[in-house]
Design a protein around this motif. Structure first.
Motif, PDB file in Angstrom:
ATOM      1  N   GLN A 252       0.842  -1.200   0.000  1.00  0.00           N
ATOM      2  CA  GLN A 252       0.000   0.000   0.000  1.00  0.00           C
ATOM      3  C   GLN A 252       0.880   1.254   0.000  1.00  0.00           C
ATOM      4  OE1 GLN A 252      -2.469   2.383  -0.609  1.00  0.00           O
ATOM      5  NE2 GLN A 252      -3.709   0.675   0.127  1.00  0.00           N
ATOM      6  N   HIS A 255      -2.403   5.537  -2.193  1.00  0.00           N
ATOM      7  CA  HIS A 255      -3.457   6.083  -3.040  1.00  0.00           C
ATOM      8  C   HIS A 255      -4.861   5.693  -2.554  1.00  0.00           C
ATOM      9  CE1 HIS A 255      -2.915   8.712  -6.398  1.00  0.00           C
ATOM     10  NE2 HIS A 255      -3.854   8.158  -7.117  1.00  0.00           N
ATOM     11  N   ASP A 256      -4.977   4.541  -1.936  1.00  0.00           N
ATOM     12  CA  ASP A 256      -6.284   4.116  -1.434  1.00  0.00           C
ATOM     13  C   ASP A 256      -6.779   5.002  -0.301  1.00  0.00           C
ATOM     14  OD1 ASP A 256      -6.464   2.050  -3.233  1.00  0.00           O
ATOM     15  OD2 ASP A 256      -5.741   0.517  -1.844  1.00  0.00           O
ATOM     16  N   TYR A 257      -5.889   5.782   0.305  1.00  0.00           N
ATOM     17  CA  TYR A 257      -6.273   6.655   1.417  1.00  0.00           C
ATOM     18  C   TYR A 257      -6.472   8.100   0.991  1.00  0.00           C
ATOM     19  CZ  TYR A 257      -5.129   2.662   4.310  1.00  0.00           C
ATOM     20  OH  TYR A 257      -5.098   1.413   4.870  1.00  0.00           O
ATOM     21  N   PHE A 261     -11.112   8.381  -2.560  1.00  0.00           N
ATOM     22  CA  PHE A 261     -11.285   6.931  -2.634  1.00  0.00           C
ATOM     23  C   PHE A 261     -11.750   6.316  -1.315  1.00  0.00           C
ATOM     24  CE2 PHE A 261      -7.844   7.412  -5.997  1.00  0.00           C
ATOM     25  CZ  PHE A 261      -8.766   7.391  -7.034  1.00  0.00           C
ATOM     26  N   THR A 262     -11.882   7.120  -0.284  1.00  0.00           N
ATOM     27  CA  THR A 262     -12.393   6.607   0.982  1.00  0.00           C
ATOM     28  C   THR A 262     -13.897   6.830   1.119  1.00  0.00           C
ATOM     29  OG1 THR A 262     -11.823   8.698   2.080  1.00  0.00           O
ATOM     30  CG2 THR A 262     -10.185   6.926   2.167  1.00  0.00           C
ATOM     31  N   ARG A 267     -14.447   3.594  -5.805  1.00  0.00           N
ATOM     32  CA  ARG A 267     -13.297   2.698  -5.865  1.00  0.00           C
ATOM     33  C   ARG A 267     -12.253   3.210  -6.844  1.00  0.00           C
ATOM     34  NH1 ARG A 267     -15.035  -3.345  -6.769  1.00  0.00           N
ATOM     35  NH2 ARG A 267     -12.777  -3.543  -6.423  1.00  0.00           N
ATOM     36  N   GLN A 268     -10.976   3.019  -6.478  1.00  0.00           N
ATOM     37  CA  GLN A 268      -9.895   3.477  -7.348  1.00  0.00           C
ATOM     38  C   GLN A 268      -9.866   2.695  -8.652  1.00  0.00           C
ATOM     39  OE1 GLN A 268      -4.996   3.961  -7.298  1.00  0.00           O
ATOM     40  NE2 GLN A 268      -6.066   3.220  -5.487  1.00  0.00           N
TER      41      GLN A 268
END
Length: 423
Positions: A252, A255-257, A261-262, A267-268
């Motif tokens: 990780q 980018h997911d944070y 995207f949260t 969704r990314q």
């Protein structure tokens, strides 16, 4: 198992003056762009996430210490982190140590551009192309396509792609020279800029087999082989360790944070994005009657063949090379061509599943990630297609090549300049 990609007489690199000429041409054209745009390597960069991260590391912290609302930052456990793979920050550490947050990171972007132009020439020469054609293809790649958008400055989104293109070119050249350690190190560094570059590992391995067909057999040879892999292993390990230290997950990088995207349902990566993004690959500029000019799309990308006309050249020569690729002695070239085509298609497919195609830019900048592999395949098909005979181009083809380059140069200059003037 494999037929030759490189002829014996092609296994040496031609004189370096052709690479120098290409780099100087690219530099002069970028200097003209600087004069027109007012953007210089020493200009202030407000989107300097990588430099801020380097400065934070030198201060002994992994997060940035505070929010920078205009940047794309990952928010994790109340702290703010750079949300992109970290390798560009590695390169900026010396700049940060000397100049701090005032470091002219644009010089790294320019140096990467010129180095990429040099290695593009070296790949073409290594694959047996004449000096003039190798130099021209390099200039075409860097100034006749939307690659210009990612080389014009050191904005965080562009710097990573710029470095990734250069590092992937360096990896592919090293593969053609049979240098396993360098190939894997440079490709690992490219992955540390743009993770999907890992997709090009099989293609690099095919080129390695062409440049170094014999595998190590003795114990000493195997030990030396493993030692050559150590730098790449250490670099990859540093990425995994840094990710774990920041986010508790070695895979990780942040980018997911990102806040976008949260949010629920945002969704990314998702298959539904593919249908949304696919039209951007073929979107054409629109005529603005009121302004009396074409209106180039500013967001999400435009027709990839207008943005990257070198792709049309690659397709034309690939079709022309089909009869030669069918020959038994060209098995290695056939394997490389098929691998490059499949990898590029898969790469584009995965890029299309991302929520956006790169936001604000000229051209279709995500597609630039595929160009190093496409460029190497173009060089192979150039030789096999009979484009050059005795070091001279076949009649009629230079005119077509010149028209494509002129179109790309004009569109890139106009498109990138208009983007900055409207920013």
């Amino acid at each position: 198992m494999y037929g030759p990609i490189l002829k014996k007489e092609d296994r040496r690199v031609a004189a370096s003056w052709t690479a120098f000429a290409a780099a100087v041409t690219v530099l002069l054209l970028h200097a003209a762009f600087m004069a027109l745009s007012g953007k210089y390597p020493w200009s202030k960069n407000d989107y300097n996430s990588y430099l801020l991260q380097s400065c934070a590391w030198l201060e002994g912290r992994l997060d940035l210490g505070r929010d920078y609302p205009w940047l794309e930052l990952a928010v994790f456990e109340g702290k703010y982190f750079v949300s992109f793979p970290p390798f560009p920050s590695y390169l900026l550490l010396p700049f940060a140590a000397v100049f701090g947050e005032a470091a002219p990171d644009g010089f790294l972007a320019l140096a990467s551009t010129l180095l990429g132009a040099v290695y593009a020439v070296r790949i073409a020469e290594r694959l047996g192309l004449s000096p003039w054609y190798a130099s021209f293809l390099s200039v075409f790649l860097y100034t006749g396509t939307a690659v210009w958008q990612i080389t014009a400055d050191a904005w965080v989104w562009f710097l990573a792609q710029n470095l990734s293109v250069t590092l992937t070119l360096m990896a592919l050249f090293s593969a053609l020279c049979g240098q396993t350690g360098r190939t894997l190190f440079f490709l690992c560094a490219a992955v540390g800029c743009r993770p999907f570059q890992l997709l090009w590992l099989p293609f690099a391995v095919l080129l390695l087999r062409a440049g170094r067909p014999a595998l190590p057999r003795s114990g000493k040879e195997r030990l030396r082989f493993l030692l050559r892999l150590l730098p790449a292993a250490l670099l990859a390990g540093s990425f995994l360790l840094l990710n774990f230290a920041r986010f508790g997950n070695p895979l990780q990088f942040g980018h997911d944070y990102l806040p976008e995207f949260t949010r629920p349902g945002n969704r990314q990566f998702a298959l539904r994005h593919l249908a949304e993004n696919l039209p951007s690959l073929f979107r054409l500029p629109e005529w603005d009657a009121a302004a009396g000019r074409f209106k180039i799309p500013r967001f999400q990308g435009m027709n990839l063949f207008l943005a990257f006309p070198i792709l049309l050249w690659a397709l034309a020569l690939q079709l022309r090379a089909v009869p030669a690729l069918r020959m038994r002695e060209n098995r290695a070239a056939r394997a490389a061509a098929v691998c490059a085509l499949c990898t590029a298609a898969l790469h584009v497919l995965l890029l299309l599943t991302h929520r956006t195609m790169g936001g604000y830019h000229y051209g279709n900048r995500y597609i630039a990630d595929t160009l190093p592999g496409v460029f190497a395949a173009l060089c192979v098909s150039s030789r096999l297609s009979g484009f050059e005979r005795g070091g001279r181009p076949a009649p009629g083809w230079p005119l077509a090549l010149g028209i494509l380059y002129a179109l790309g140069l004009a569109l890139s200059l106009y498109g990138v300049l208009s983007q900055y003037r409207q920013a």
